[in-house]
Design a protein around this motif. Structure first.
Motif, PDB file in Angstrom:
ATOM      1  N   TRP A 159      25.927  85.453 -28.735  1.00 13.20           N
ATOM      2  CA  TRP A 159      25.357  86.735 -28.340  1.00 13.20           C
ATOM      3  C   TRP A 159      26.444  87.627 -27.768  1.00 13.20           C
ATOM      4  O   TRP A 159      27.551  87.180 -27.461  1.00 13.20           O
ATOM      5  N   GLY A 161      27.343  90.772 -24.951  1.00 16.07           N
ATOM      6  CA  GLY A 161      26.891  91.430 -23.733  1.00 16.07           C
ATOM      7  C   GLY A 161      27.968  91.398 -22.668  1.00 16.07           C
ATOM      8  O   GLY A 161      29.099  90.974 -22.931  1.00 16.07           O
ATOM      9  N   CYS A 165      26.983  87.042 -19.137  1.00 13.10           N
ATOM     10  CA  CYS A 165      25.544  87.243 -19.329  1.00 13.10           C
ATOM     11  C   CYS A 165      24.934  86.080 -20.108  1.00 13.10           C
ATOM     12  O   CYS A 165      25.612  85.389 -20.866  1.00 13.10           O
ATOM     13  N   LEU A 167      21.809  84.505 -22.728  1.00 12.52           N
ATOM     14  CA  LEU A 167      21.176  84.945 -23.977  1.00 12.52           C
ATOM     15  C   LEU A 167      20.073  85.949 -23.695  1.00 12.52           C
ATOM     16  O   LEU A 167      19.917  86.955 -24.403  1.00 12.52           O
ATOM     17  N   ALA A 170      21.498  89.438 -23.011  1.00 14.37           N
ATOM     18  CA  ALA A 170      22.427  89.965 -24.021  1.00 14.37           C
ATOM     19  C   ALA A 170      22.066  91.380 -24.455  1.00 14.37           C
ATOM     20  O   ALA A 170      20.890  91.760 -24.504  1.00 14.37           O
ATOM     21  N   THR A 171      23.094  92.141 -24.789  1.00 16.49           N
ATOM     22  CA  THR A 171      22.911  93.470 -25.368  1.00 16.49           C
ATOM     23  C   THR A 171      22.512  93.365 -26.829  1.00 16.49           C
ATOM     24  O   THR A 171      21.708  94.149 -27.333  1.00 16.49           O
ATOM     25  N   VAL A 173      21.929  90.258 -30.085  1.00 15.41           N
ATOM     26  CA  VAL A 173      21.890  88.866 -30.538  1.00 15.41           C
ATOM     27  C   VAL A 173      21.987  88.874 -32.066  1.00 15.41           C
ATOM     28  O   VAL A 173      21.080  89.343 -32.756  1.00 15.41           O
TER      29      VAL A 173
END
Length: 383
Positions: A159, A161, A165, A167, A170-171, A173
């Motif tokens: 992921w 981010g 961070c 999962l 996350a920004t 995935v």
């Protein structure tokens, strides 16, 4: 990942993975594109800029004068995007003396090895999934991230981010492994299928697709940037590997990531392609400018060598320092195929004329830098 940002995307779909989390899966290439005057104009501008650079490369008396240093400059800048601190001088010093001024210099050297391997490999194998895995194996060998299965596509979820961070935080995935393998298969088909799209537009699509699939646990960004130059050379757009986009991507890093995200979230292909074409046009112009300055400097040095009646070995060394602008007597002897004292004599002659300066301050194991060459190479593209 905020799935609300991706629900209305025309460039892919959300999938619910076995672990209960959501991931984004891009559609196969190519997307449906809308052409307008701005995009057509940018394609023309980028084509002209690349053509100028390619023509310059084709007419070089010795193309290695530029290929060697340009590959190393790109290795430094592409690796810097991933957080390394090594400079071009650090890399060149390590190559000639094995002295590590920065611990991450080996990562940069691996990028050089992967690029040089890829350029040679193109002679017998086109860009493909196998090719990409081979590049990754070289890039990740013996460095930070080597635990991340070098040369193999991931078998678990990754992921993107902020550092540290989870999962859930996350920004973005990328596709889960089954969907990832399907996406890679489609990408390879696109690489091998004849398309009516302009090559530079194809390349913009490929770069987005690879970064979105994110098929490795580490090293995706560097592999994605390696593929840009290799694609240009495979298609004959460049006769020599002289164009690199990392300086542009680093300077416009926030815009770069935002536009990649907007393609996934909203299908904003045109904005991304325009950004990519700007990068190609500007970096082609930058490469032409640096190349001409280096060639002018080479001409000036050769003229000086004739006026001062330097030895044939010293004149040969002038060619070498444009490829390796920081080197030792031992390295010079290997390149010139002369004795150590002969190489040292040639180095001393160029030092006396102000072409080289000793850069270590040591009495033994000295290294000599061609400062004017390094200044041209290291000058920031954006100031």
């Amino acid at each position: 990942m905020d799935i609300s940002l991706f629900q209305n995307s025309s460039s892919g779909r959300l999938v619910r993975a076995t672990g209960g989390y959501w991931a984004f899966v891009p559609n196969p290439l190519p997307p449906k594109l809308e052409w307008n005057d701005a995009l057509v104009s940018l394609i023309s501008r980028a084509d002209i800029a690349v053509g100028t650079l390619s023509g310059l490369g084709e007419n070089l008396p010795n193309p290695h004068l530029l290929i060697y240093p340009f590959i190393r400059k790109e290795a430094v800048l592409s690796s810097r995007i991933e957080g390394t601190q090594s400079s071009l001088s650090d890399l060149l010093l390590f190559e000639t003396t094995k002295v590590e001024r920065q611990r991450d210099v080996r990562e940069v050297q691996n990028y050089v090895k992967a690029m040089e391997y890829g350029l040679k490999r193109l002679e017998e194998l086109p860009l493909s999934l196998r090719f990409i895995r081979e590049l990754h194996g070289i890039l990740m060998e013996g460095v930070r991230g080597e635990h991340a299965t070098p040369g193999e596509f991931r078998l678990s979820q990754n992921w993107i981010g902020p550092p540290g961070c989870t999962l859930d935080e996350a920004t973005f995935v990328p596709p889960p492994v089954p969907e990832m393998l399907e996406c890679l298969d489609h990408l390879e088909k696109f690489l091998h299928t004849r398309s009516d799209l302009p090559f530079l537009v194809q390349l913009a699509l490929i770069h987005y697709q690879f970064e979105t699939i994110h098929p490795f646990l580490d090293g995706n960004g560097r592999i994605g940037r390696l593929l840009i130059t290799l694609f240009l050379c495979q298609k004959g757009i460049l006769t020599r590997p002289l164009l690199y986009l990392s300086a542009f991507f680093e300077h416009h890093r926030q815009e770069y990531y935002e536009l990649l995200g907007k393609v996934s979230q909203r299908g904003y292909w045109q904005e991304w392609i325009e950004f990519f074409l700007r990068a190609v046009a500007e970096q082609s112009g930058d490469a032409v400018s640096r190349s001409r300055r280096l060639l002018d400097l080479h001409h000036a040095y050769m003229q000086l060598s004739r006026e001062k009646k330097l030895s044939p070995t010293a004149r040969q060394l002038i060619d070498i320092i444009f490829m390796r602008p920081l080197l030792s007597a031992k390295a010079a002897a290997e390149f010139l195929k002369v004795s150590f004292p002969g190489a040292q004599k040639a180095l001393n002659a160029l030092e006396e004329k102000g072409i080289l300066i000793e850069s270590t301050g040591r009495k033994r194991d000295k290294a000599y830098a061609a400062r004017e060459i390094l200044d041209i190479l290291e000058k920031e593209t954006f100031e």
